[in-house]
Motif scaffolding. Structure first.
Motif, PDB file in Angstrom:
ATOM      1  N   ILE A 176       0.858  -1.183   0.000  1.00 46.07           N
ATOM      2  CA  ILE A 176       0.000   0.000   0.000  1.00 46.07           C
ATOM      3  C   ILE A 176       0.894   1.233   0.000  1.00 46.07           C
ATOM      4  N   TYR A 177       0.642   2.147  -0.931  1.00 49.38           N
ATOM      5  CA  TYR A 177       1.495   3.321  -1.108  1.00 49.38           C
ATOM      6  C   TYR A 177       0.626   4.580  -1.093  1.00 49.38           C
ATOM      7  N   THR A 178       1.119   5.600  -0.431  1.00 43.50           N
ATOM      8  CA  THR A 178       0.358   6.838  -0.313  1.00 43.50           C
ATOM      9  C   THR A 178       1.224   8.030  -0.690  1.00 43.50           C
ATOM     10  N   GLY A 179       0.569   9.133  -0.968  1.00 39.10           N
ATOM     11  CA  GLY A 179       1.280  10.362  -1.280  1.00 39.10           C
ATOM     12  C   GLY A 179       0.313  11.526  -1.321  1.00 39.10           C
ATOM     13  N   GLN A 180       0.867  12.720  -1.305  1.00 37.62           N
ATOM     14  CA  GLN A 180       0.054  13.935  -1.235  1.00 37.62           C
ATOM     15  C   GLN A 180       0.423  14.876  -2.371  1.00 37.62           C
TER      16      GLN A 180
END
Length: 562
Positions: free
Chosen positions: A369-373
């Motif tokens: 699971i990868y997140t970013g803004q």
């Protein structure tokens, strides 16, 4: 710590059990109407650190308090549902927990159910227990992300959010029943600062989920859903102008069919889609295709301390089977905090303030699971003043080697270098290379690239020896949002910019001929990336086609000219 999980062998309950099964401090009581199903799950978890036990437990029995007094769990998790169908005495489990002083969590996604939990706040505080409802993606994760995005803003004007499950996620029948129950029905929401209503699954929008530097999901169609966020979030941000929450299921053909059926309910041609829930469940778990990837986005607009309007968005990408576990990770995080001595405050409420985004991120790190803004300012030229590639990469720009950042900066107008070139040998590939102007095969071929950078894009003119060809680079929009669009004559390719191990990869995600969208599986493909070697930007370009084979392959290095 003893945890009683009602519906523990169901879709959400079983995933929660699997997430907690590695914790030796836990005793997991897997409960439900079917002792056989509970025992089957326990057998699959043999050898894990947590102690598991199967129990028969019927939440509709009149002696529920007696059952709880006998079991004496430290925490009860209601993972049964669907909470929208709890019509007669919907809070009977919560009432039993209050009477027996047992902490309570649930996965509730019914707006009315979650909002009504506050009526038990005083009694929960008196008994020194916590009763948290909606401890799932909606509203817990959504609210947690909004609070994170809102830091530094003096006001939030709008919130938009969407969940995009993988077509292979394995949606449970209770989830389908919940969706069918409100499809085409009135949904209360905030719009233009006013309380109004719309109709579930009859409003749509498109969005591309793309954590910076990662391969984005294909642009998806999202439809308005009835979730607790629509009622709960305005309590946290009373001055909000609008809130919109959607679901982006695929295949899109089935999604559009559901939209059409929802309109039939809205027009009162049929009373409800609930009777069709078993059919919908079968179809969604049989008729499926596409990438086994899912995601989520949360986007807000607001004003910073300087009064400037900002857009901020948070993106989550879940590969393979990781996505279906996300709804259970909120409760996992709360349980792990309790084990660390960080018990939630006593009281009964919607679970919107009990976790921070870091609590989720710690769990995401154990999964694919990868997140970013992403962030942009709307009232000045902040983003437009950045180089095109920096605008597209966002936070991932900082992970590029300095030589690649320099190559794509606005200060560089020409680079020179050397390349090794190999052309395809088939007649069709030769015709294509001649038509586009790709160079001939050769070794140590001199290369020159001239960049003509304008406000709306960049023109790249590549010259290999005496052979030149050009392409126009722009930011994508609509179906191609968050992609780099590169146009060669009548062909335009949508390229995802993916940063891994210091390399900048270009991956084809769409293509058109004279503006007509073509199937992606028929697009040219290959290995196309830039990297740094000894402080110099280098390139590797390989263009192939599934029917033709190799079209051209070239690699080499470049240096800026003064």
């Amino acid at each position: 710590m003893k945890i009683l999980i009602l519906g523990g062998y169901g879709t959400f309950g079983s995933r929660l059990v699997r997430l907690l099964a590695n914790e030796s401090q836990l005793t997991l009581l897997i409960a439900g109407r079917s002792i056989k199903h509970a025992e089957d799950l326990c057998n699959k978890l043999h050898g894990y650190a947590a102690t598991t036990c199967a129990l028969h437990f019927d939440r509709d029995n009149s002696d529920i308090e007696k059952q709880l007094r006998f079991i004496q769990p430290d925490l009860l998790v209601d993972a049964s549902g669907p909470f929208q169908s709890y019509i007669k005495d919907p809070y009977r489990v919560i009432k039993a927990c209050l009477t027996t002083s047992i902490n309570y969590l649930d996965f509730a996604d019914g707006s009315t159910f979650v909002q009504g939990v506050t009526q038990f706040d005083a009694q929960a505080k008196e008994n020194n227990i916590y009763v948290l409802s909606g401890a799932s993606t909606c509203p817990l994760l959504t609210a947690t992300v909004v609070r994170h995005l809102a830091k530094g803003l003096t006001r939030i004007h709008s919130i938009k959010s969407g969940i995009a499950p993988s077509p292979y996620a394995g949606v449970g029948v209770n989830v389908i029943r919940a969706i069918a129950s409100y499809s085409g029905q009135r949904v209360a929401l905030i719009r233009r600062s006013q309380q109004t209503f719309s109709y579930a699954l009859t409003e749509t929008m498109r969005y591309t989920i793309c954590p910076p530097g990662h391969l984005p999901l294909f642009n998806r169609r999202f439809s308005l859903v009835d979730v607790p966020d629509l009622k709960i979030l305005p309590d946290l941000w009373p001055n909000i102008d609008s809130i919109w929450i959607g679901a982006g299921t695929v295949p899109e053909t089935l999604h559009r069919a559901l939209n059409g059926l929802a309109w039939l309910v809205r027009w009162r041609l049929i009373p409800s889609l609930t009777p069709f829930a078993p059919l919908f469940h079968w179809v969604t778990n049989v008729v499926r295709w596409g990438e086994h990837r899912g995601g989520m986005f949360v986007a807000i607009e607001g004003n910073d301390r300087d009064g400037q309007k900002q857009e901020r968005s948070w993106h989550l990408l879940a590969e393979g089977d990781a996505g279906p576990f996300i709804p259970s990770m909120g409760i996992e995080a709360i349980v792990r905090r309790v084990l660390d001595g960080k018990k939630p405050a006593s009281g009964a409420r919607a679970a919107t303030m009990d976790l921070e985004l870091d609590d989720y991120e710690k769990i995401f790190q154990n999964h694919a699971i990868y997140t970013g803004q992403c962030e942009s300012r709307k009232t000045n030229d902040f983003s437009e003043s950045q180089p095109l590639y920096q605008q597209l990469l966002g936070q991932a720009w900082n992970h590029l080697p300095p030589s690649l950042q320099t190559l794509h900066s606005k200060n560089i107008v020409k680079v020179v270098g050397v390349a090794q070139i190999e052309r395809g040998t088939s007649i069709i590939s030769r015709c294509i290379t001649m038509l586009v102007g790709f160079p001939k095969s050769g070794k140590n071929v001199p290369v020159q690239v001239v960049f003509q950078r304008e406000t709306n894009g960049e023109l790249w003119t590549r010259t290999f020896a005496d052979k030149s060809f050009s392409s126009w680079h722009t930011k994508g929009s609509g179906h191609s949002d968050r992609l780099l669009m590169e146009r060669f004559g009548p062909f335009t390719f949508g390229l995802a910019l993916v940063v891994t191990a210091g390399k900048l990869h270009f991956i084809v995600r769409s293509w058109t001929l004279f503006g007509i969208r073509l199937p992606v599986f028929l697009a040219p493909h290959g290995d196309f990336y830039e990297f740094d070697h000894d402080g110099r930007p280098c390139f590797h370009v390989e263009i192939k086609h599934i029917l033709i084979g190799l079209i051209v392959r070239y690699h080499g290095w470049l240096v800026p000219t003064v």
